[in-house]
Design an enzyme around this catalytic site. Sequence first.
Site, PDB file in Angstrom:
ATOM      1  N   GLU A 195      -0.506  -5.306   5.718  1.00 36.58           N
ATOM      2  CA  GLU A 195       0.844  -5.498   5.176  1.00 36.58           C
ATOM      3  C   GLU A 195       1.622  -6.522   6.109  1.00 36.58           C
ATOM      4  O   GLU A 195       2.314  -7.369   5.458  1.00 36.58           O
ATOM      5  CB  GLU A 195       1.577  -4.156   5.184  1.00 36.58           C
ATOM      6  CG  GLU A 195       0.816  -3.022   4.433  1.00 36.58           C
ATOM      7  CD  GLU A 195       1.727  -1.559   4.629  1.00 36.58           C
ATOM      8  OE1 GLU A 195       1.185  -0.892   3.564  1.00 36.58           O
ATOM      9  OE2 GLU A 195       1.959  -1.343   5.520  1.00 36.58           O
ATOM     10  N   THR A 239       0.678  -1.336   0.032  1.00 40.74           N
ATOM     11  CA  THR A 239      -0.024   0.131  -0.129  1.00 40.74           C
ATOM     12  C   THR A 239       0.704   1.350   0.017  1.00 40.74           C
ATOM     13  O   THR A 239       2.032   1.254   0.785  1.00 40.74           O
ATOM     14  CB  THR A 239      -0.912  -0.077   1.244  1.00 40.74           C
ATOM     15  OG1 THR A 239      -1.630  -1.218   1.330  1.00 40.74           O
ATOM     16  CG2 THR A 239      -1.809   1.198   1.376  1.00 40.74           C
TER      17      THR A 239
HETATM   18  C1  5RP Z   1       1.513   2.214   4.046  1.00 39.07           C
HETATM   19  C2  5RP Z   1       2.988   1.727   4.223  1.00 39.07           C
HETATM   20  C3  5RP Z   1       3.879   2.497   2.990  1.00 39.07           C
HETATM   21  O1  5RP Z   1       4.638   1.249   2.499  1.00 39.07           O
HETATM   22  C4  5RP Z   1       4.740   3.525   3.308  1.00 39.07           C
HETATM   23  O2  5RP Z   1       4.104   4.611   4.064  1.00 39.07           O
HETATM   24  C5  5RP Z   1       5.460   4.185   2.285  1.00 39.07           C
HETATM   25  O3  5RP Z   1       4.647   4.991   1.575  1.00 39.07           O
HETATM   26  P1  5RP Z   1       4.976   5.525   0.063  1.00 39.07           P
HETATM   27  O4  5RP Z   1       5.411   4.353  -0.757  1.00 39.07           O
HETATM   28  O5  5RP Z   1       3.826   6.069  -0.319  1.00 39.07           O
HETATM   29  O6  5RP Z   1       6.219   6.200   0.461  1.00 39.07           O
HETATM   30  O7  5RP Z   1       3.548   1.326   5.016  1.00 39.07           O
HETATM   31  O8  5RP Z   1       1.013   1.659   5.217  1.00 39.07           O
END
Ligand code: 5RP
Length: 225
Positions: A107, A32
């Site tokens: 996740e 995500t």
């Molecule tokens: C979501 C997550 C994402 O992997 C993390 O926040 C990184 O996000 P982005 O790819 O938008 O930088 O752990 O819960």
Amino acid sequence: MNQDELKQAVAKAALEYIKPHLQTDTILGIGTGSTANYFIDALAEVRTQFEGAVASSEASAERLKKHNIPVYELNAVSGLEFYIDGADETNPRLELIKGGGAALTREKIVAANAKTFICIADESKWVGVLGDFPLPIEVIPMARSYVARELVKLGGDPVYREGCVTDNGNIILDVFNLRILEPVKLEQQINQITGVVTNGLFAMRPADVLLLGSQEGVKTIKAND
Ligand code: 5RP
């Protein structure tokens, strides 16, 4: 390249990494966030070359479906070949902080089911010691104040994430000012607090491979390098 371009580059690199392993019965686990979104978009190119995906959030499931990629419930599949996801921080042991997008629990569950966890991240996520990024904790709503007090005892400064309800109907506490020298130990300690669903440390099950986007290109880093 700016940060978004680096995210796109690692998403494409992840596709190239898994492509040779795709079979018509392969099920992928999908993370995500904005980096994972770029990966989902890249995956659309090869959607006829694998069976489908298990998503770690409602948002990722929607995006997969928009690309006509079949989405399965985790309980309906026997295992996942790869789990591909971004991170908020990674250290050289590929222990991660995740949960900036509030999807940490799903996740972690999807990652636990995968043979290989590929983390895709731009170089801003690379740190020596985890903890500059506030550690997200998913908490049962009625336990919020109790869990916050327990987190203070562990040396952190928890802040309630206003307006955030997880896909599981819970709340998030973001814990500031932790310098995480023993990620496995802290992951276990926080998970022992009654009312915690899980925390955003991925140390007991770190990533296996990190594709790190930098100005010099995408670096491939393995957990035991
Ligand atoms: C979501 C997550 C994402 O992997 C993390 O926040 C990184 O996000 P982005 O790819 O938008 O930088 O752990 O819960």
